[in-house]
Design an enzyme around this catalytic site. Structure first.
Site, PDB file in Angstrom:
ATOM      1  N   ASN A   8       0.872  -1.178   0.000  1.00 50.87           N
ATOM      2  CA  ASN A   8       0.000   0.000   0.000  1.00 50.87           C
ATOM      3  C   ASN A   8       0.906   1.223   0.000  1.00 50.87           C
ATOM      4  OD1 ASN A   8      -1.798   2.041   0.534  1.00 50.87           O
ATOM      5  ND2 ASN A   8      -2.434   1.279   2.543  1.00 50.87           N
ATOM      6  N   TRP A   9       1.038   1.835  -1.164  1.00 55.13           N
ATOM      7  CA  TRP A   9       1.986   2.946  -1.300  1.00 55.13           C
ATOM      8  C   TRP A   9       1.423   4.260  -0.744  1.00 55.13           C
ATOM      9  CZ3 TRP A   9       4.194   2.101  -6.981  1.00 55.13           C
ATOM     10  CH2 TRP A   9       4.899   0.885  -7.000  1.00 55.13           C
ATOM     11  N   LYS A  10       0.169   4.262  -0.361  1.00 64.14           N
ATOM     12  CA  LYS A  10      -0.471   5.449   0.231  1.00 64.14           C
ATOM     13  C   LYS A  10      -0.184   6.682  -0.632  1.00 64.14           C
ATOM     14  CE  LYS A  10      -0.354   3.171   4.682  1.00 64.14           C
ATOM     15  NZ  LYS A  10      -0.277   3.267   6.125  1.00 64.14           N
ATOM     16  N   HIS A  93      -9.669   1.237   4.634  1.00 65.41           N
ATOM     17  CA  HIS A  93      -8.411   1.376   5.394  1.00 65.41           C
ATOM     18  C   HIS A  93      -8.654   2.321   6.569  1.00 65.41           C
ATOM     19  CE1 HIS A  93      -4.328   2.503   6.441  1.00 65.41           C
ATOM     20  NE2 HIS A  93      -3.940   1.415   5.828  1.00 65.41           N
ATOM     21  N   GLU A  95      -7.041   4.678   7.671  1.00 66.23           N
ATOM     22  CA  GLU A  95      -6.787   6.094   7.358  1.00 66.23           C
ATOM     23  C   GLU A  95      -7.981   6.704   6.632  1.00 66.23           C
ATOM     24  OE1 GLU A  95      -2.949   5.465   5.538  1.00 66.23           O
ATOM     25  OE2 GLU A  95      -2.151   4.934   7.515  1.00 66.23           O
ATOM     26  N   GLU A 160      -5.776  -4.987  10.401  1.00 64.99           N
ATOM     27  CA  GLU A 160      -4.721  -4.005  10.643  1.00 64.99           C
ATOM     28  C   GLU A 160      -5.015  -3.269  11.943  1.00 64.99           C
ATOM     29  OE1 GLU A 160      -2.583  -2.842   6.777  1.00 64.99           O
ATOM     30  OE2 GLU A 160      -4.297  -1.519   7.002  1.00 64.99           O
ATOM     31  N   GLY A 166       2.266   2.036  10.830  1.00 66.82           N
ATOM     32  CA  GLY A 166       3.250   3.109  10.710  1.00 66.82           C
ATOM     33  C   GLY A 166       3.943   3.456  12.013  1.00 66.82           C
ATOM     34  N   SER A 205       3.100  -2.411  10.327  1.00 61.47           N
ATOM     35  CA  SER A 205       4.551  -2.469  10.557  1.00 61.47           C
ATOM     36  C   SER A 205       5.171  -3.822  10.184  1.00 61.47           C
ATOM     37  CB  SER A 205       4.889  -2.090  12.008  1.00 61.47           C
ATOM     38  OG  SER A 205       4.486  -0.753  12.271  1.00 61.47           O
ATOM     39  N   GLY A 226       2.675  -1.265   4.359  1.00 59.94           N
ATOM     40  CA  GLY A 226       2.736   0.163   4.033  1.00 59.94           C
ATOM     41  C   GLY A 226       4.166   0.594   3.818  1.00 59.94           C
ATOM     42  N   GLY A 227       4.768   1.178   4.843  1.00 60.55           N
ATOM     43  CA  GLY A 227       6.102   1.782   4.734  1.00 60.55           C
ATOM     44  C   GLY A 227       7.138   0.898   4.055  1.00 60.55           C
TER      45      GLY A 227
HETATM   46  P1  PGA Z   1       2.612   0.101   7.738  1.00 59.22           P
HETATM   47  O1  PGA Z   1       1.176   0.351   7.077  1.00 59.22           O
HETATM   48  O2  PGA Z   1       3.155  -1.175   7.134  1.00 59.22           O
HETATM   49  O3  PGA Z   1       3.431   1.298   7.349  1.00 59.22           O
HETATM   50  O4  PGA Z   1       2.406  -0.016   9.196  1.00 59.22           O
HETATM   51  C1  PGA Z   1       0.299  -0.719   6.850  1.00 59.22           C
HETATM   52  C2  PGA Z   1      -0.980  -0.204   6.230  1.00 59.22           C
HETATM   53  O5  PGA Z   1      -1.457   0.872   6.609  1.00 59.22           O
HETATM   54  O6  PGA Z   1      -1.564  -0.859   5.338  1.00 59.22           O
END
Ligand code: PGA
Length: 245
Positions: A8-10, A93, A95, A160, A166, A205, A226-227
């Site tokens: 997930n490149w956000k 998600h 977010e 999640e 994050g 994470s 994500g990251g």
């Molecule tokens: P993260 O994000 O790996 O940076 O914790 C995961 C996500 O939000 O899908």
């Protein structure tokens, strides 16, 4: 079923960076038995899909609207994602739920729209830190599953925990085992036999250093990353830690 490793490149990467990242992932994907998915911003989806054409890496969106078209300024419809080369879409998600007030009901409508458009939805659920501290995590996730997934449900669920996204904090293997078993039971309770085969991803994470142990937990069907998905070698290392099923 092989595990699914989804990036997930956000809201990261300019166009050239996104294409380069996609190419680097595709170039290193030989021998990876997991399914690979990258989800760039919708703006770069077509360019990334084109760069990945002929590779094993598939492309997904990060959200879509609940209508297939219409007067919705700034929104993106499921058929547009498909047209740009997406096969899957992340929905609900945390977010989106937090920053855009998305409710379970809206996530369910979006899920229906995504499936109607021919996309496989990846529906996210997960509790926040206060809910976990209060021992309400399974109750919260149970309600999210009941509210966010349409019947019948053909797609993927991503667990999640919000406090792990994050933050560098990951759920312990025991936490993941308990929650994924709970989600499996809920899926079977709500959807019958079809609930047995729904993939349940873990996200929060995930990185190369913890991927193998998290991906070995029963009922973990892959990872939503994500990251760590913004670095091709790190993402590929996670993918190589996956189970081939
Ligand atoms: P993260 O994000 O790996 O940076 O914790 C995961 C996500 O939000 O899908």
């Amino acid at each position: 079923m092989p595990q699914l490793i989804a990036g997930n490149w956000k809201m990261h990467c300019l166009a050239a960076e996104a294409v380069a990242l996609a190419r680097d992932i595709a170039a290193g994907a030989a021998g990876v038995t997991a399914e690979l998915l990258v989800c760039p911003t919708a703006l770069h989806l077509a360019a990334v899909a084109q760069a990945l054409n002929g590779s094993v890496v598939t492309v997904g969106g990060q959200d879509c609207h609940q209508s297939k078209q219409g007067a919705h300024t700034g929104d993106i419809a499921g058929p547009m994602l498909l047209d740009a080369g997406a096969t899957r879409v992340i929905l609900g998600h945390s977010e989106r739920r937090q920053n855009h007030g998305e409710t379970d009901e809206l996530v369910r409508e979006k899920t229906v729209a995504a499936v109607a458009a021919g996309l496989i939805p990846i529906v996210c659920v997960g509790e926040n830190a206060d809910q976990r501290a209060g021992g309400q995590e399974t109750e919260v996730v149970g309600w999210q599953i009941a509210g966010s997934l349409p019947k019948p449900f053909t797609g993927v669920v991503a667990y999640e925990p919000i406090w792990a996204i994050g933050t560098g904090k990951t759920a312990t293997e025991e936490d993941v085992a308990i929650m994924h078993a709970f989600i499996r039971d809920e899926l079977v309770r709500q959807f019958g036999d079809a609930g047995q085969t729904v993939r349940i991803l873990y996200g929060g994470s995930v990185k190369a250093a913890n991927a193998a142990s998290l991906l070995a937990v029963p009922n973990v069907g892959g990872a939503l990353v994500g990251g760590a998905s913004l670095n091709a070698q790190e993402f590929l290392a996670i993918a190589r830690a996956a189970q081939s099923g």
